[in-house]
Every structure is written in C-alpha cells, then in structure tokens.
Design a protein around this motif. Sequence first.
Motif: not given
Length: 377
Positions: A72-80, A132-135, A167-177
Amino acid sequence: MEPPQVDELFEDDAAPSLFTDEIAPERRRGRGAARNPAVRYDRLTTGRTDDGWDREDDAPPVRTEVIRDASRSIIARNTSPDLPFDRSVNPYRGCEHGCIYCFARPSHAQLGLSPGLDFETRLVVKPRAAALLETALRRPGYRPAPLAIGTNTDAYQPIDREHGIMRELLEVLWAYRHPLFITTKGAHLTRDIDLLGRMGRAGLLQVAISLTTLDTRLSRAMEPRAAAPPRRLRLMRALAQAGVPVQVNTSPIIPALNDHEIERLIAAAAEAGASKVSYSVLRLPQEVSGLFQDWLAREYPDRAARVMGKVRELHGGRDYDPQWGKRMRGEGVYAQLISRRVRAAAARHGLDRALPALRCDLFRAPPRAGDQLALPL
C-alpha cells in the motif's frame, strides 16, 4: 525483527522453493545462479533425493514466474551516509537480468524466497506503483528531493516490456516535475527516450548506465539476461543525444576478473557521451558470497582463489565488510590503487566533473478534474 509474511505482501500464492541443490545446466540456461540456497529465516530446508521414479532429463526448464504485490506504499526511505539520495522506488522485486554479483539478492529472503534462482525467476511486480506514487506526491507534507529508481533491482529488466510500469512512473514524475535518478543496464530504456529526453532537458533527470565489462563472454556469464556491452554504450549515446546527463557506473570492480578493464571502460563511456564516472568494488553480503563463489568455481576455476583472495584484501580479510564508508570502495592498498586508477582515467577523459544538481524548484501537483483553480491577480 520477524520477516514479513508472504501472504501479507502478495495477492498470489507463493509456493516454497524446490531447487536447493544444483540444477542441471540445461534447465537453467540463461540464469546466473545454479541453485537456491535455503531461506535464512526458515527453520527447515528441503533437498532432492533419487527415488528411482524421476529422471533429471525429464524435468522442465526453470521458467520465470511473476507474483503480484499488494503493498500500500511505494516510496522507500533510507538514511545511509553512503547514498546520495534518501528515497527510492522499486517497481519490481527480484531481477531477471540474473547478475550473479547482485548485492540485492538477499532481500528476496524477506519474502520467503531464495536469493538464488528464485531471485531471478520468481519476480514480484507492483502493478499499482504509479497510482501509489501519485498519492504520495500529493500529500500536503511532501517535500521534493531526487528520487532514485533502479538502485536495488533494475526497473528496465525484461518483464517491464510486458508490464510497462516504468513508463507509468515516468509519466507521473514528469507531470509533477519531480527530479529523478535512474540506474539501469536494461536495453528497452530506448522505449521511453522521448519522455526521458524532456525530463533531462528540464534538469529533472540523470541516468547511470552500469558497464561492468567490454568482454561479451564475461558479461553473458555473469549478467546472463542483461544488455550486451555494445548495447549499453548505444544507450549512453542515445541518452546523451536526447539531452540527458549520463553517468557510467563501472560497478562492481572485481579483482582479477574485470579490474584490468577500468581504463578501457571509462574511455568507451566517454566516447559514447557519458559525463561522469562512478564505481564500487564487489560486495558479497549474506547469501551472495556463496552464490558468487559457486559461479566463480564453475566459470573461472583457474583464477577463483586469486579473485577471492583480492576480494578479502579489499574487505579487511572478510568476504564482505558492511561498514559505512568501507562497503562500497573497500580499504587497504589495493582499494587505494583502484581509486587512483579511476580518478586518473576520469580526469583524462573529462569525466571527473560533478553533474548539475537536479532541480526541485519545478515540483508542482497538476490540477485534477473538479479542482478549484487559482484566480489571476
């Protein structure tokens, strides 16, 4: 900490691994690993025994199996402190490229799957990744920073041709710049060159192409389903011509196997349009060590002892030292020699300059149907 249960992650059932012993070459053609080591979280292991009924030559080839992820989530965080980014997205888990040296193999054990053949044949796909990324990007508290894709497993691996999640991820990232950094050795990146070019020219994208060797025989043996070295150089050239800043990632550098190619790799990448070079030495965490040494004994038995001796020299006498500041570059005289050679070759070919920082100031949430639009002042 207890590992996550498979049925909490997947929509489909994931049967246990059945290949703990070495698999016959004809059954695993085009694969990097020859067996499935036991999952380290399991208390029981399985093995084959001859009961007189089955014959090895009757067994079918090991096929690629795709499992649907229900996260239910897509962004992973790290502090390395070793990594230049604090967030990443992995649309797939496991990787069909089958690189025998891949440091991400042990992550498959967290799913109850083996880091061996399972890692390259039992792949996890995240069909809801773009949604999930767009959310995540629309959350009021989100603050943009460069997002990394391909740092664990390759998003442009062969199954992406069918699923098209990248491709779907790229389209979201481009739309949000939104700024993005991609690491890949996948040949079908050219499918998205139109969109990648727009992002690159806007200062939103950098791409690192992994180039481990110019020896096609070595590449096919240790990266069996990845693009051949000449194809990766063509990827660099296509990206550079489209306006995308390109970095060559000469990783991993493996002593007595590909370290003699350092200067040639950097020269070839510079000629293909790369603007920067990065590298790391071979890392053998957890199960990767046994898998790599099995492969080395099969493919290069004449130099296996020498390779591992130098690897241990890089990591303080161990197969691998996970300490921050040491795990990527190693330590000691041999590590210093590699570093000097890379720096000298990079300077010789103009690849020692930092790339421009990715832009975060362009980030915006695009309006949706029914949103209240801002009134002009």
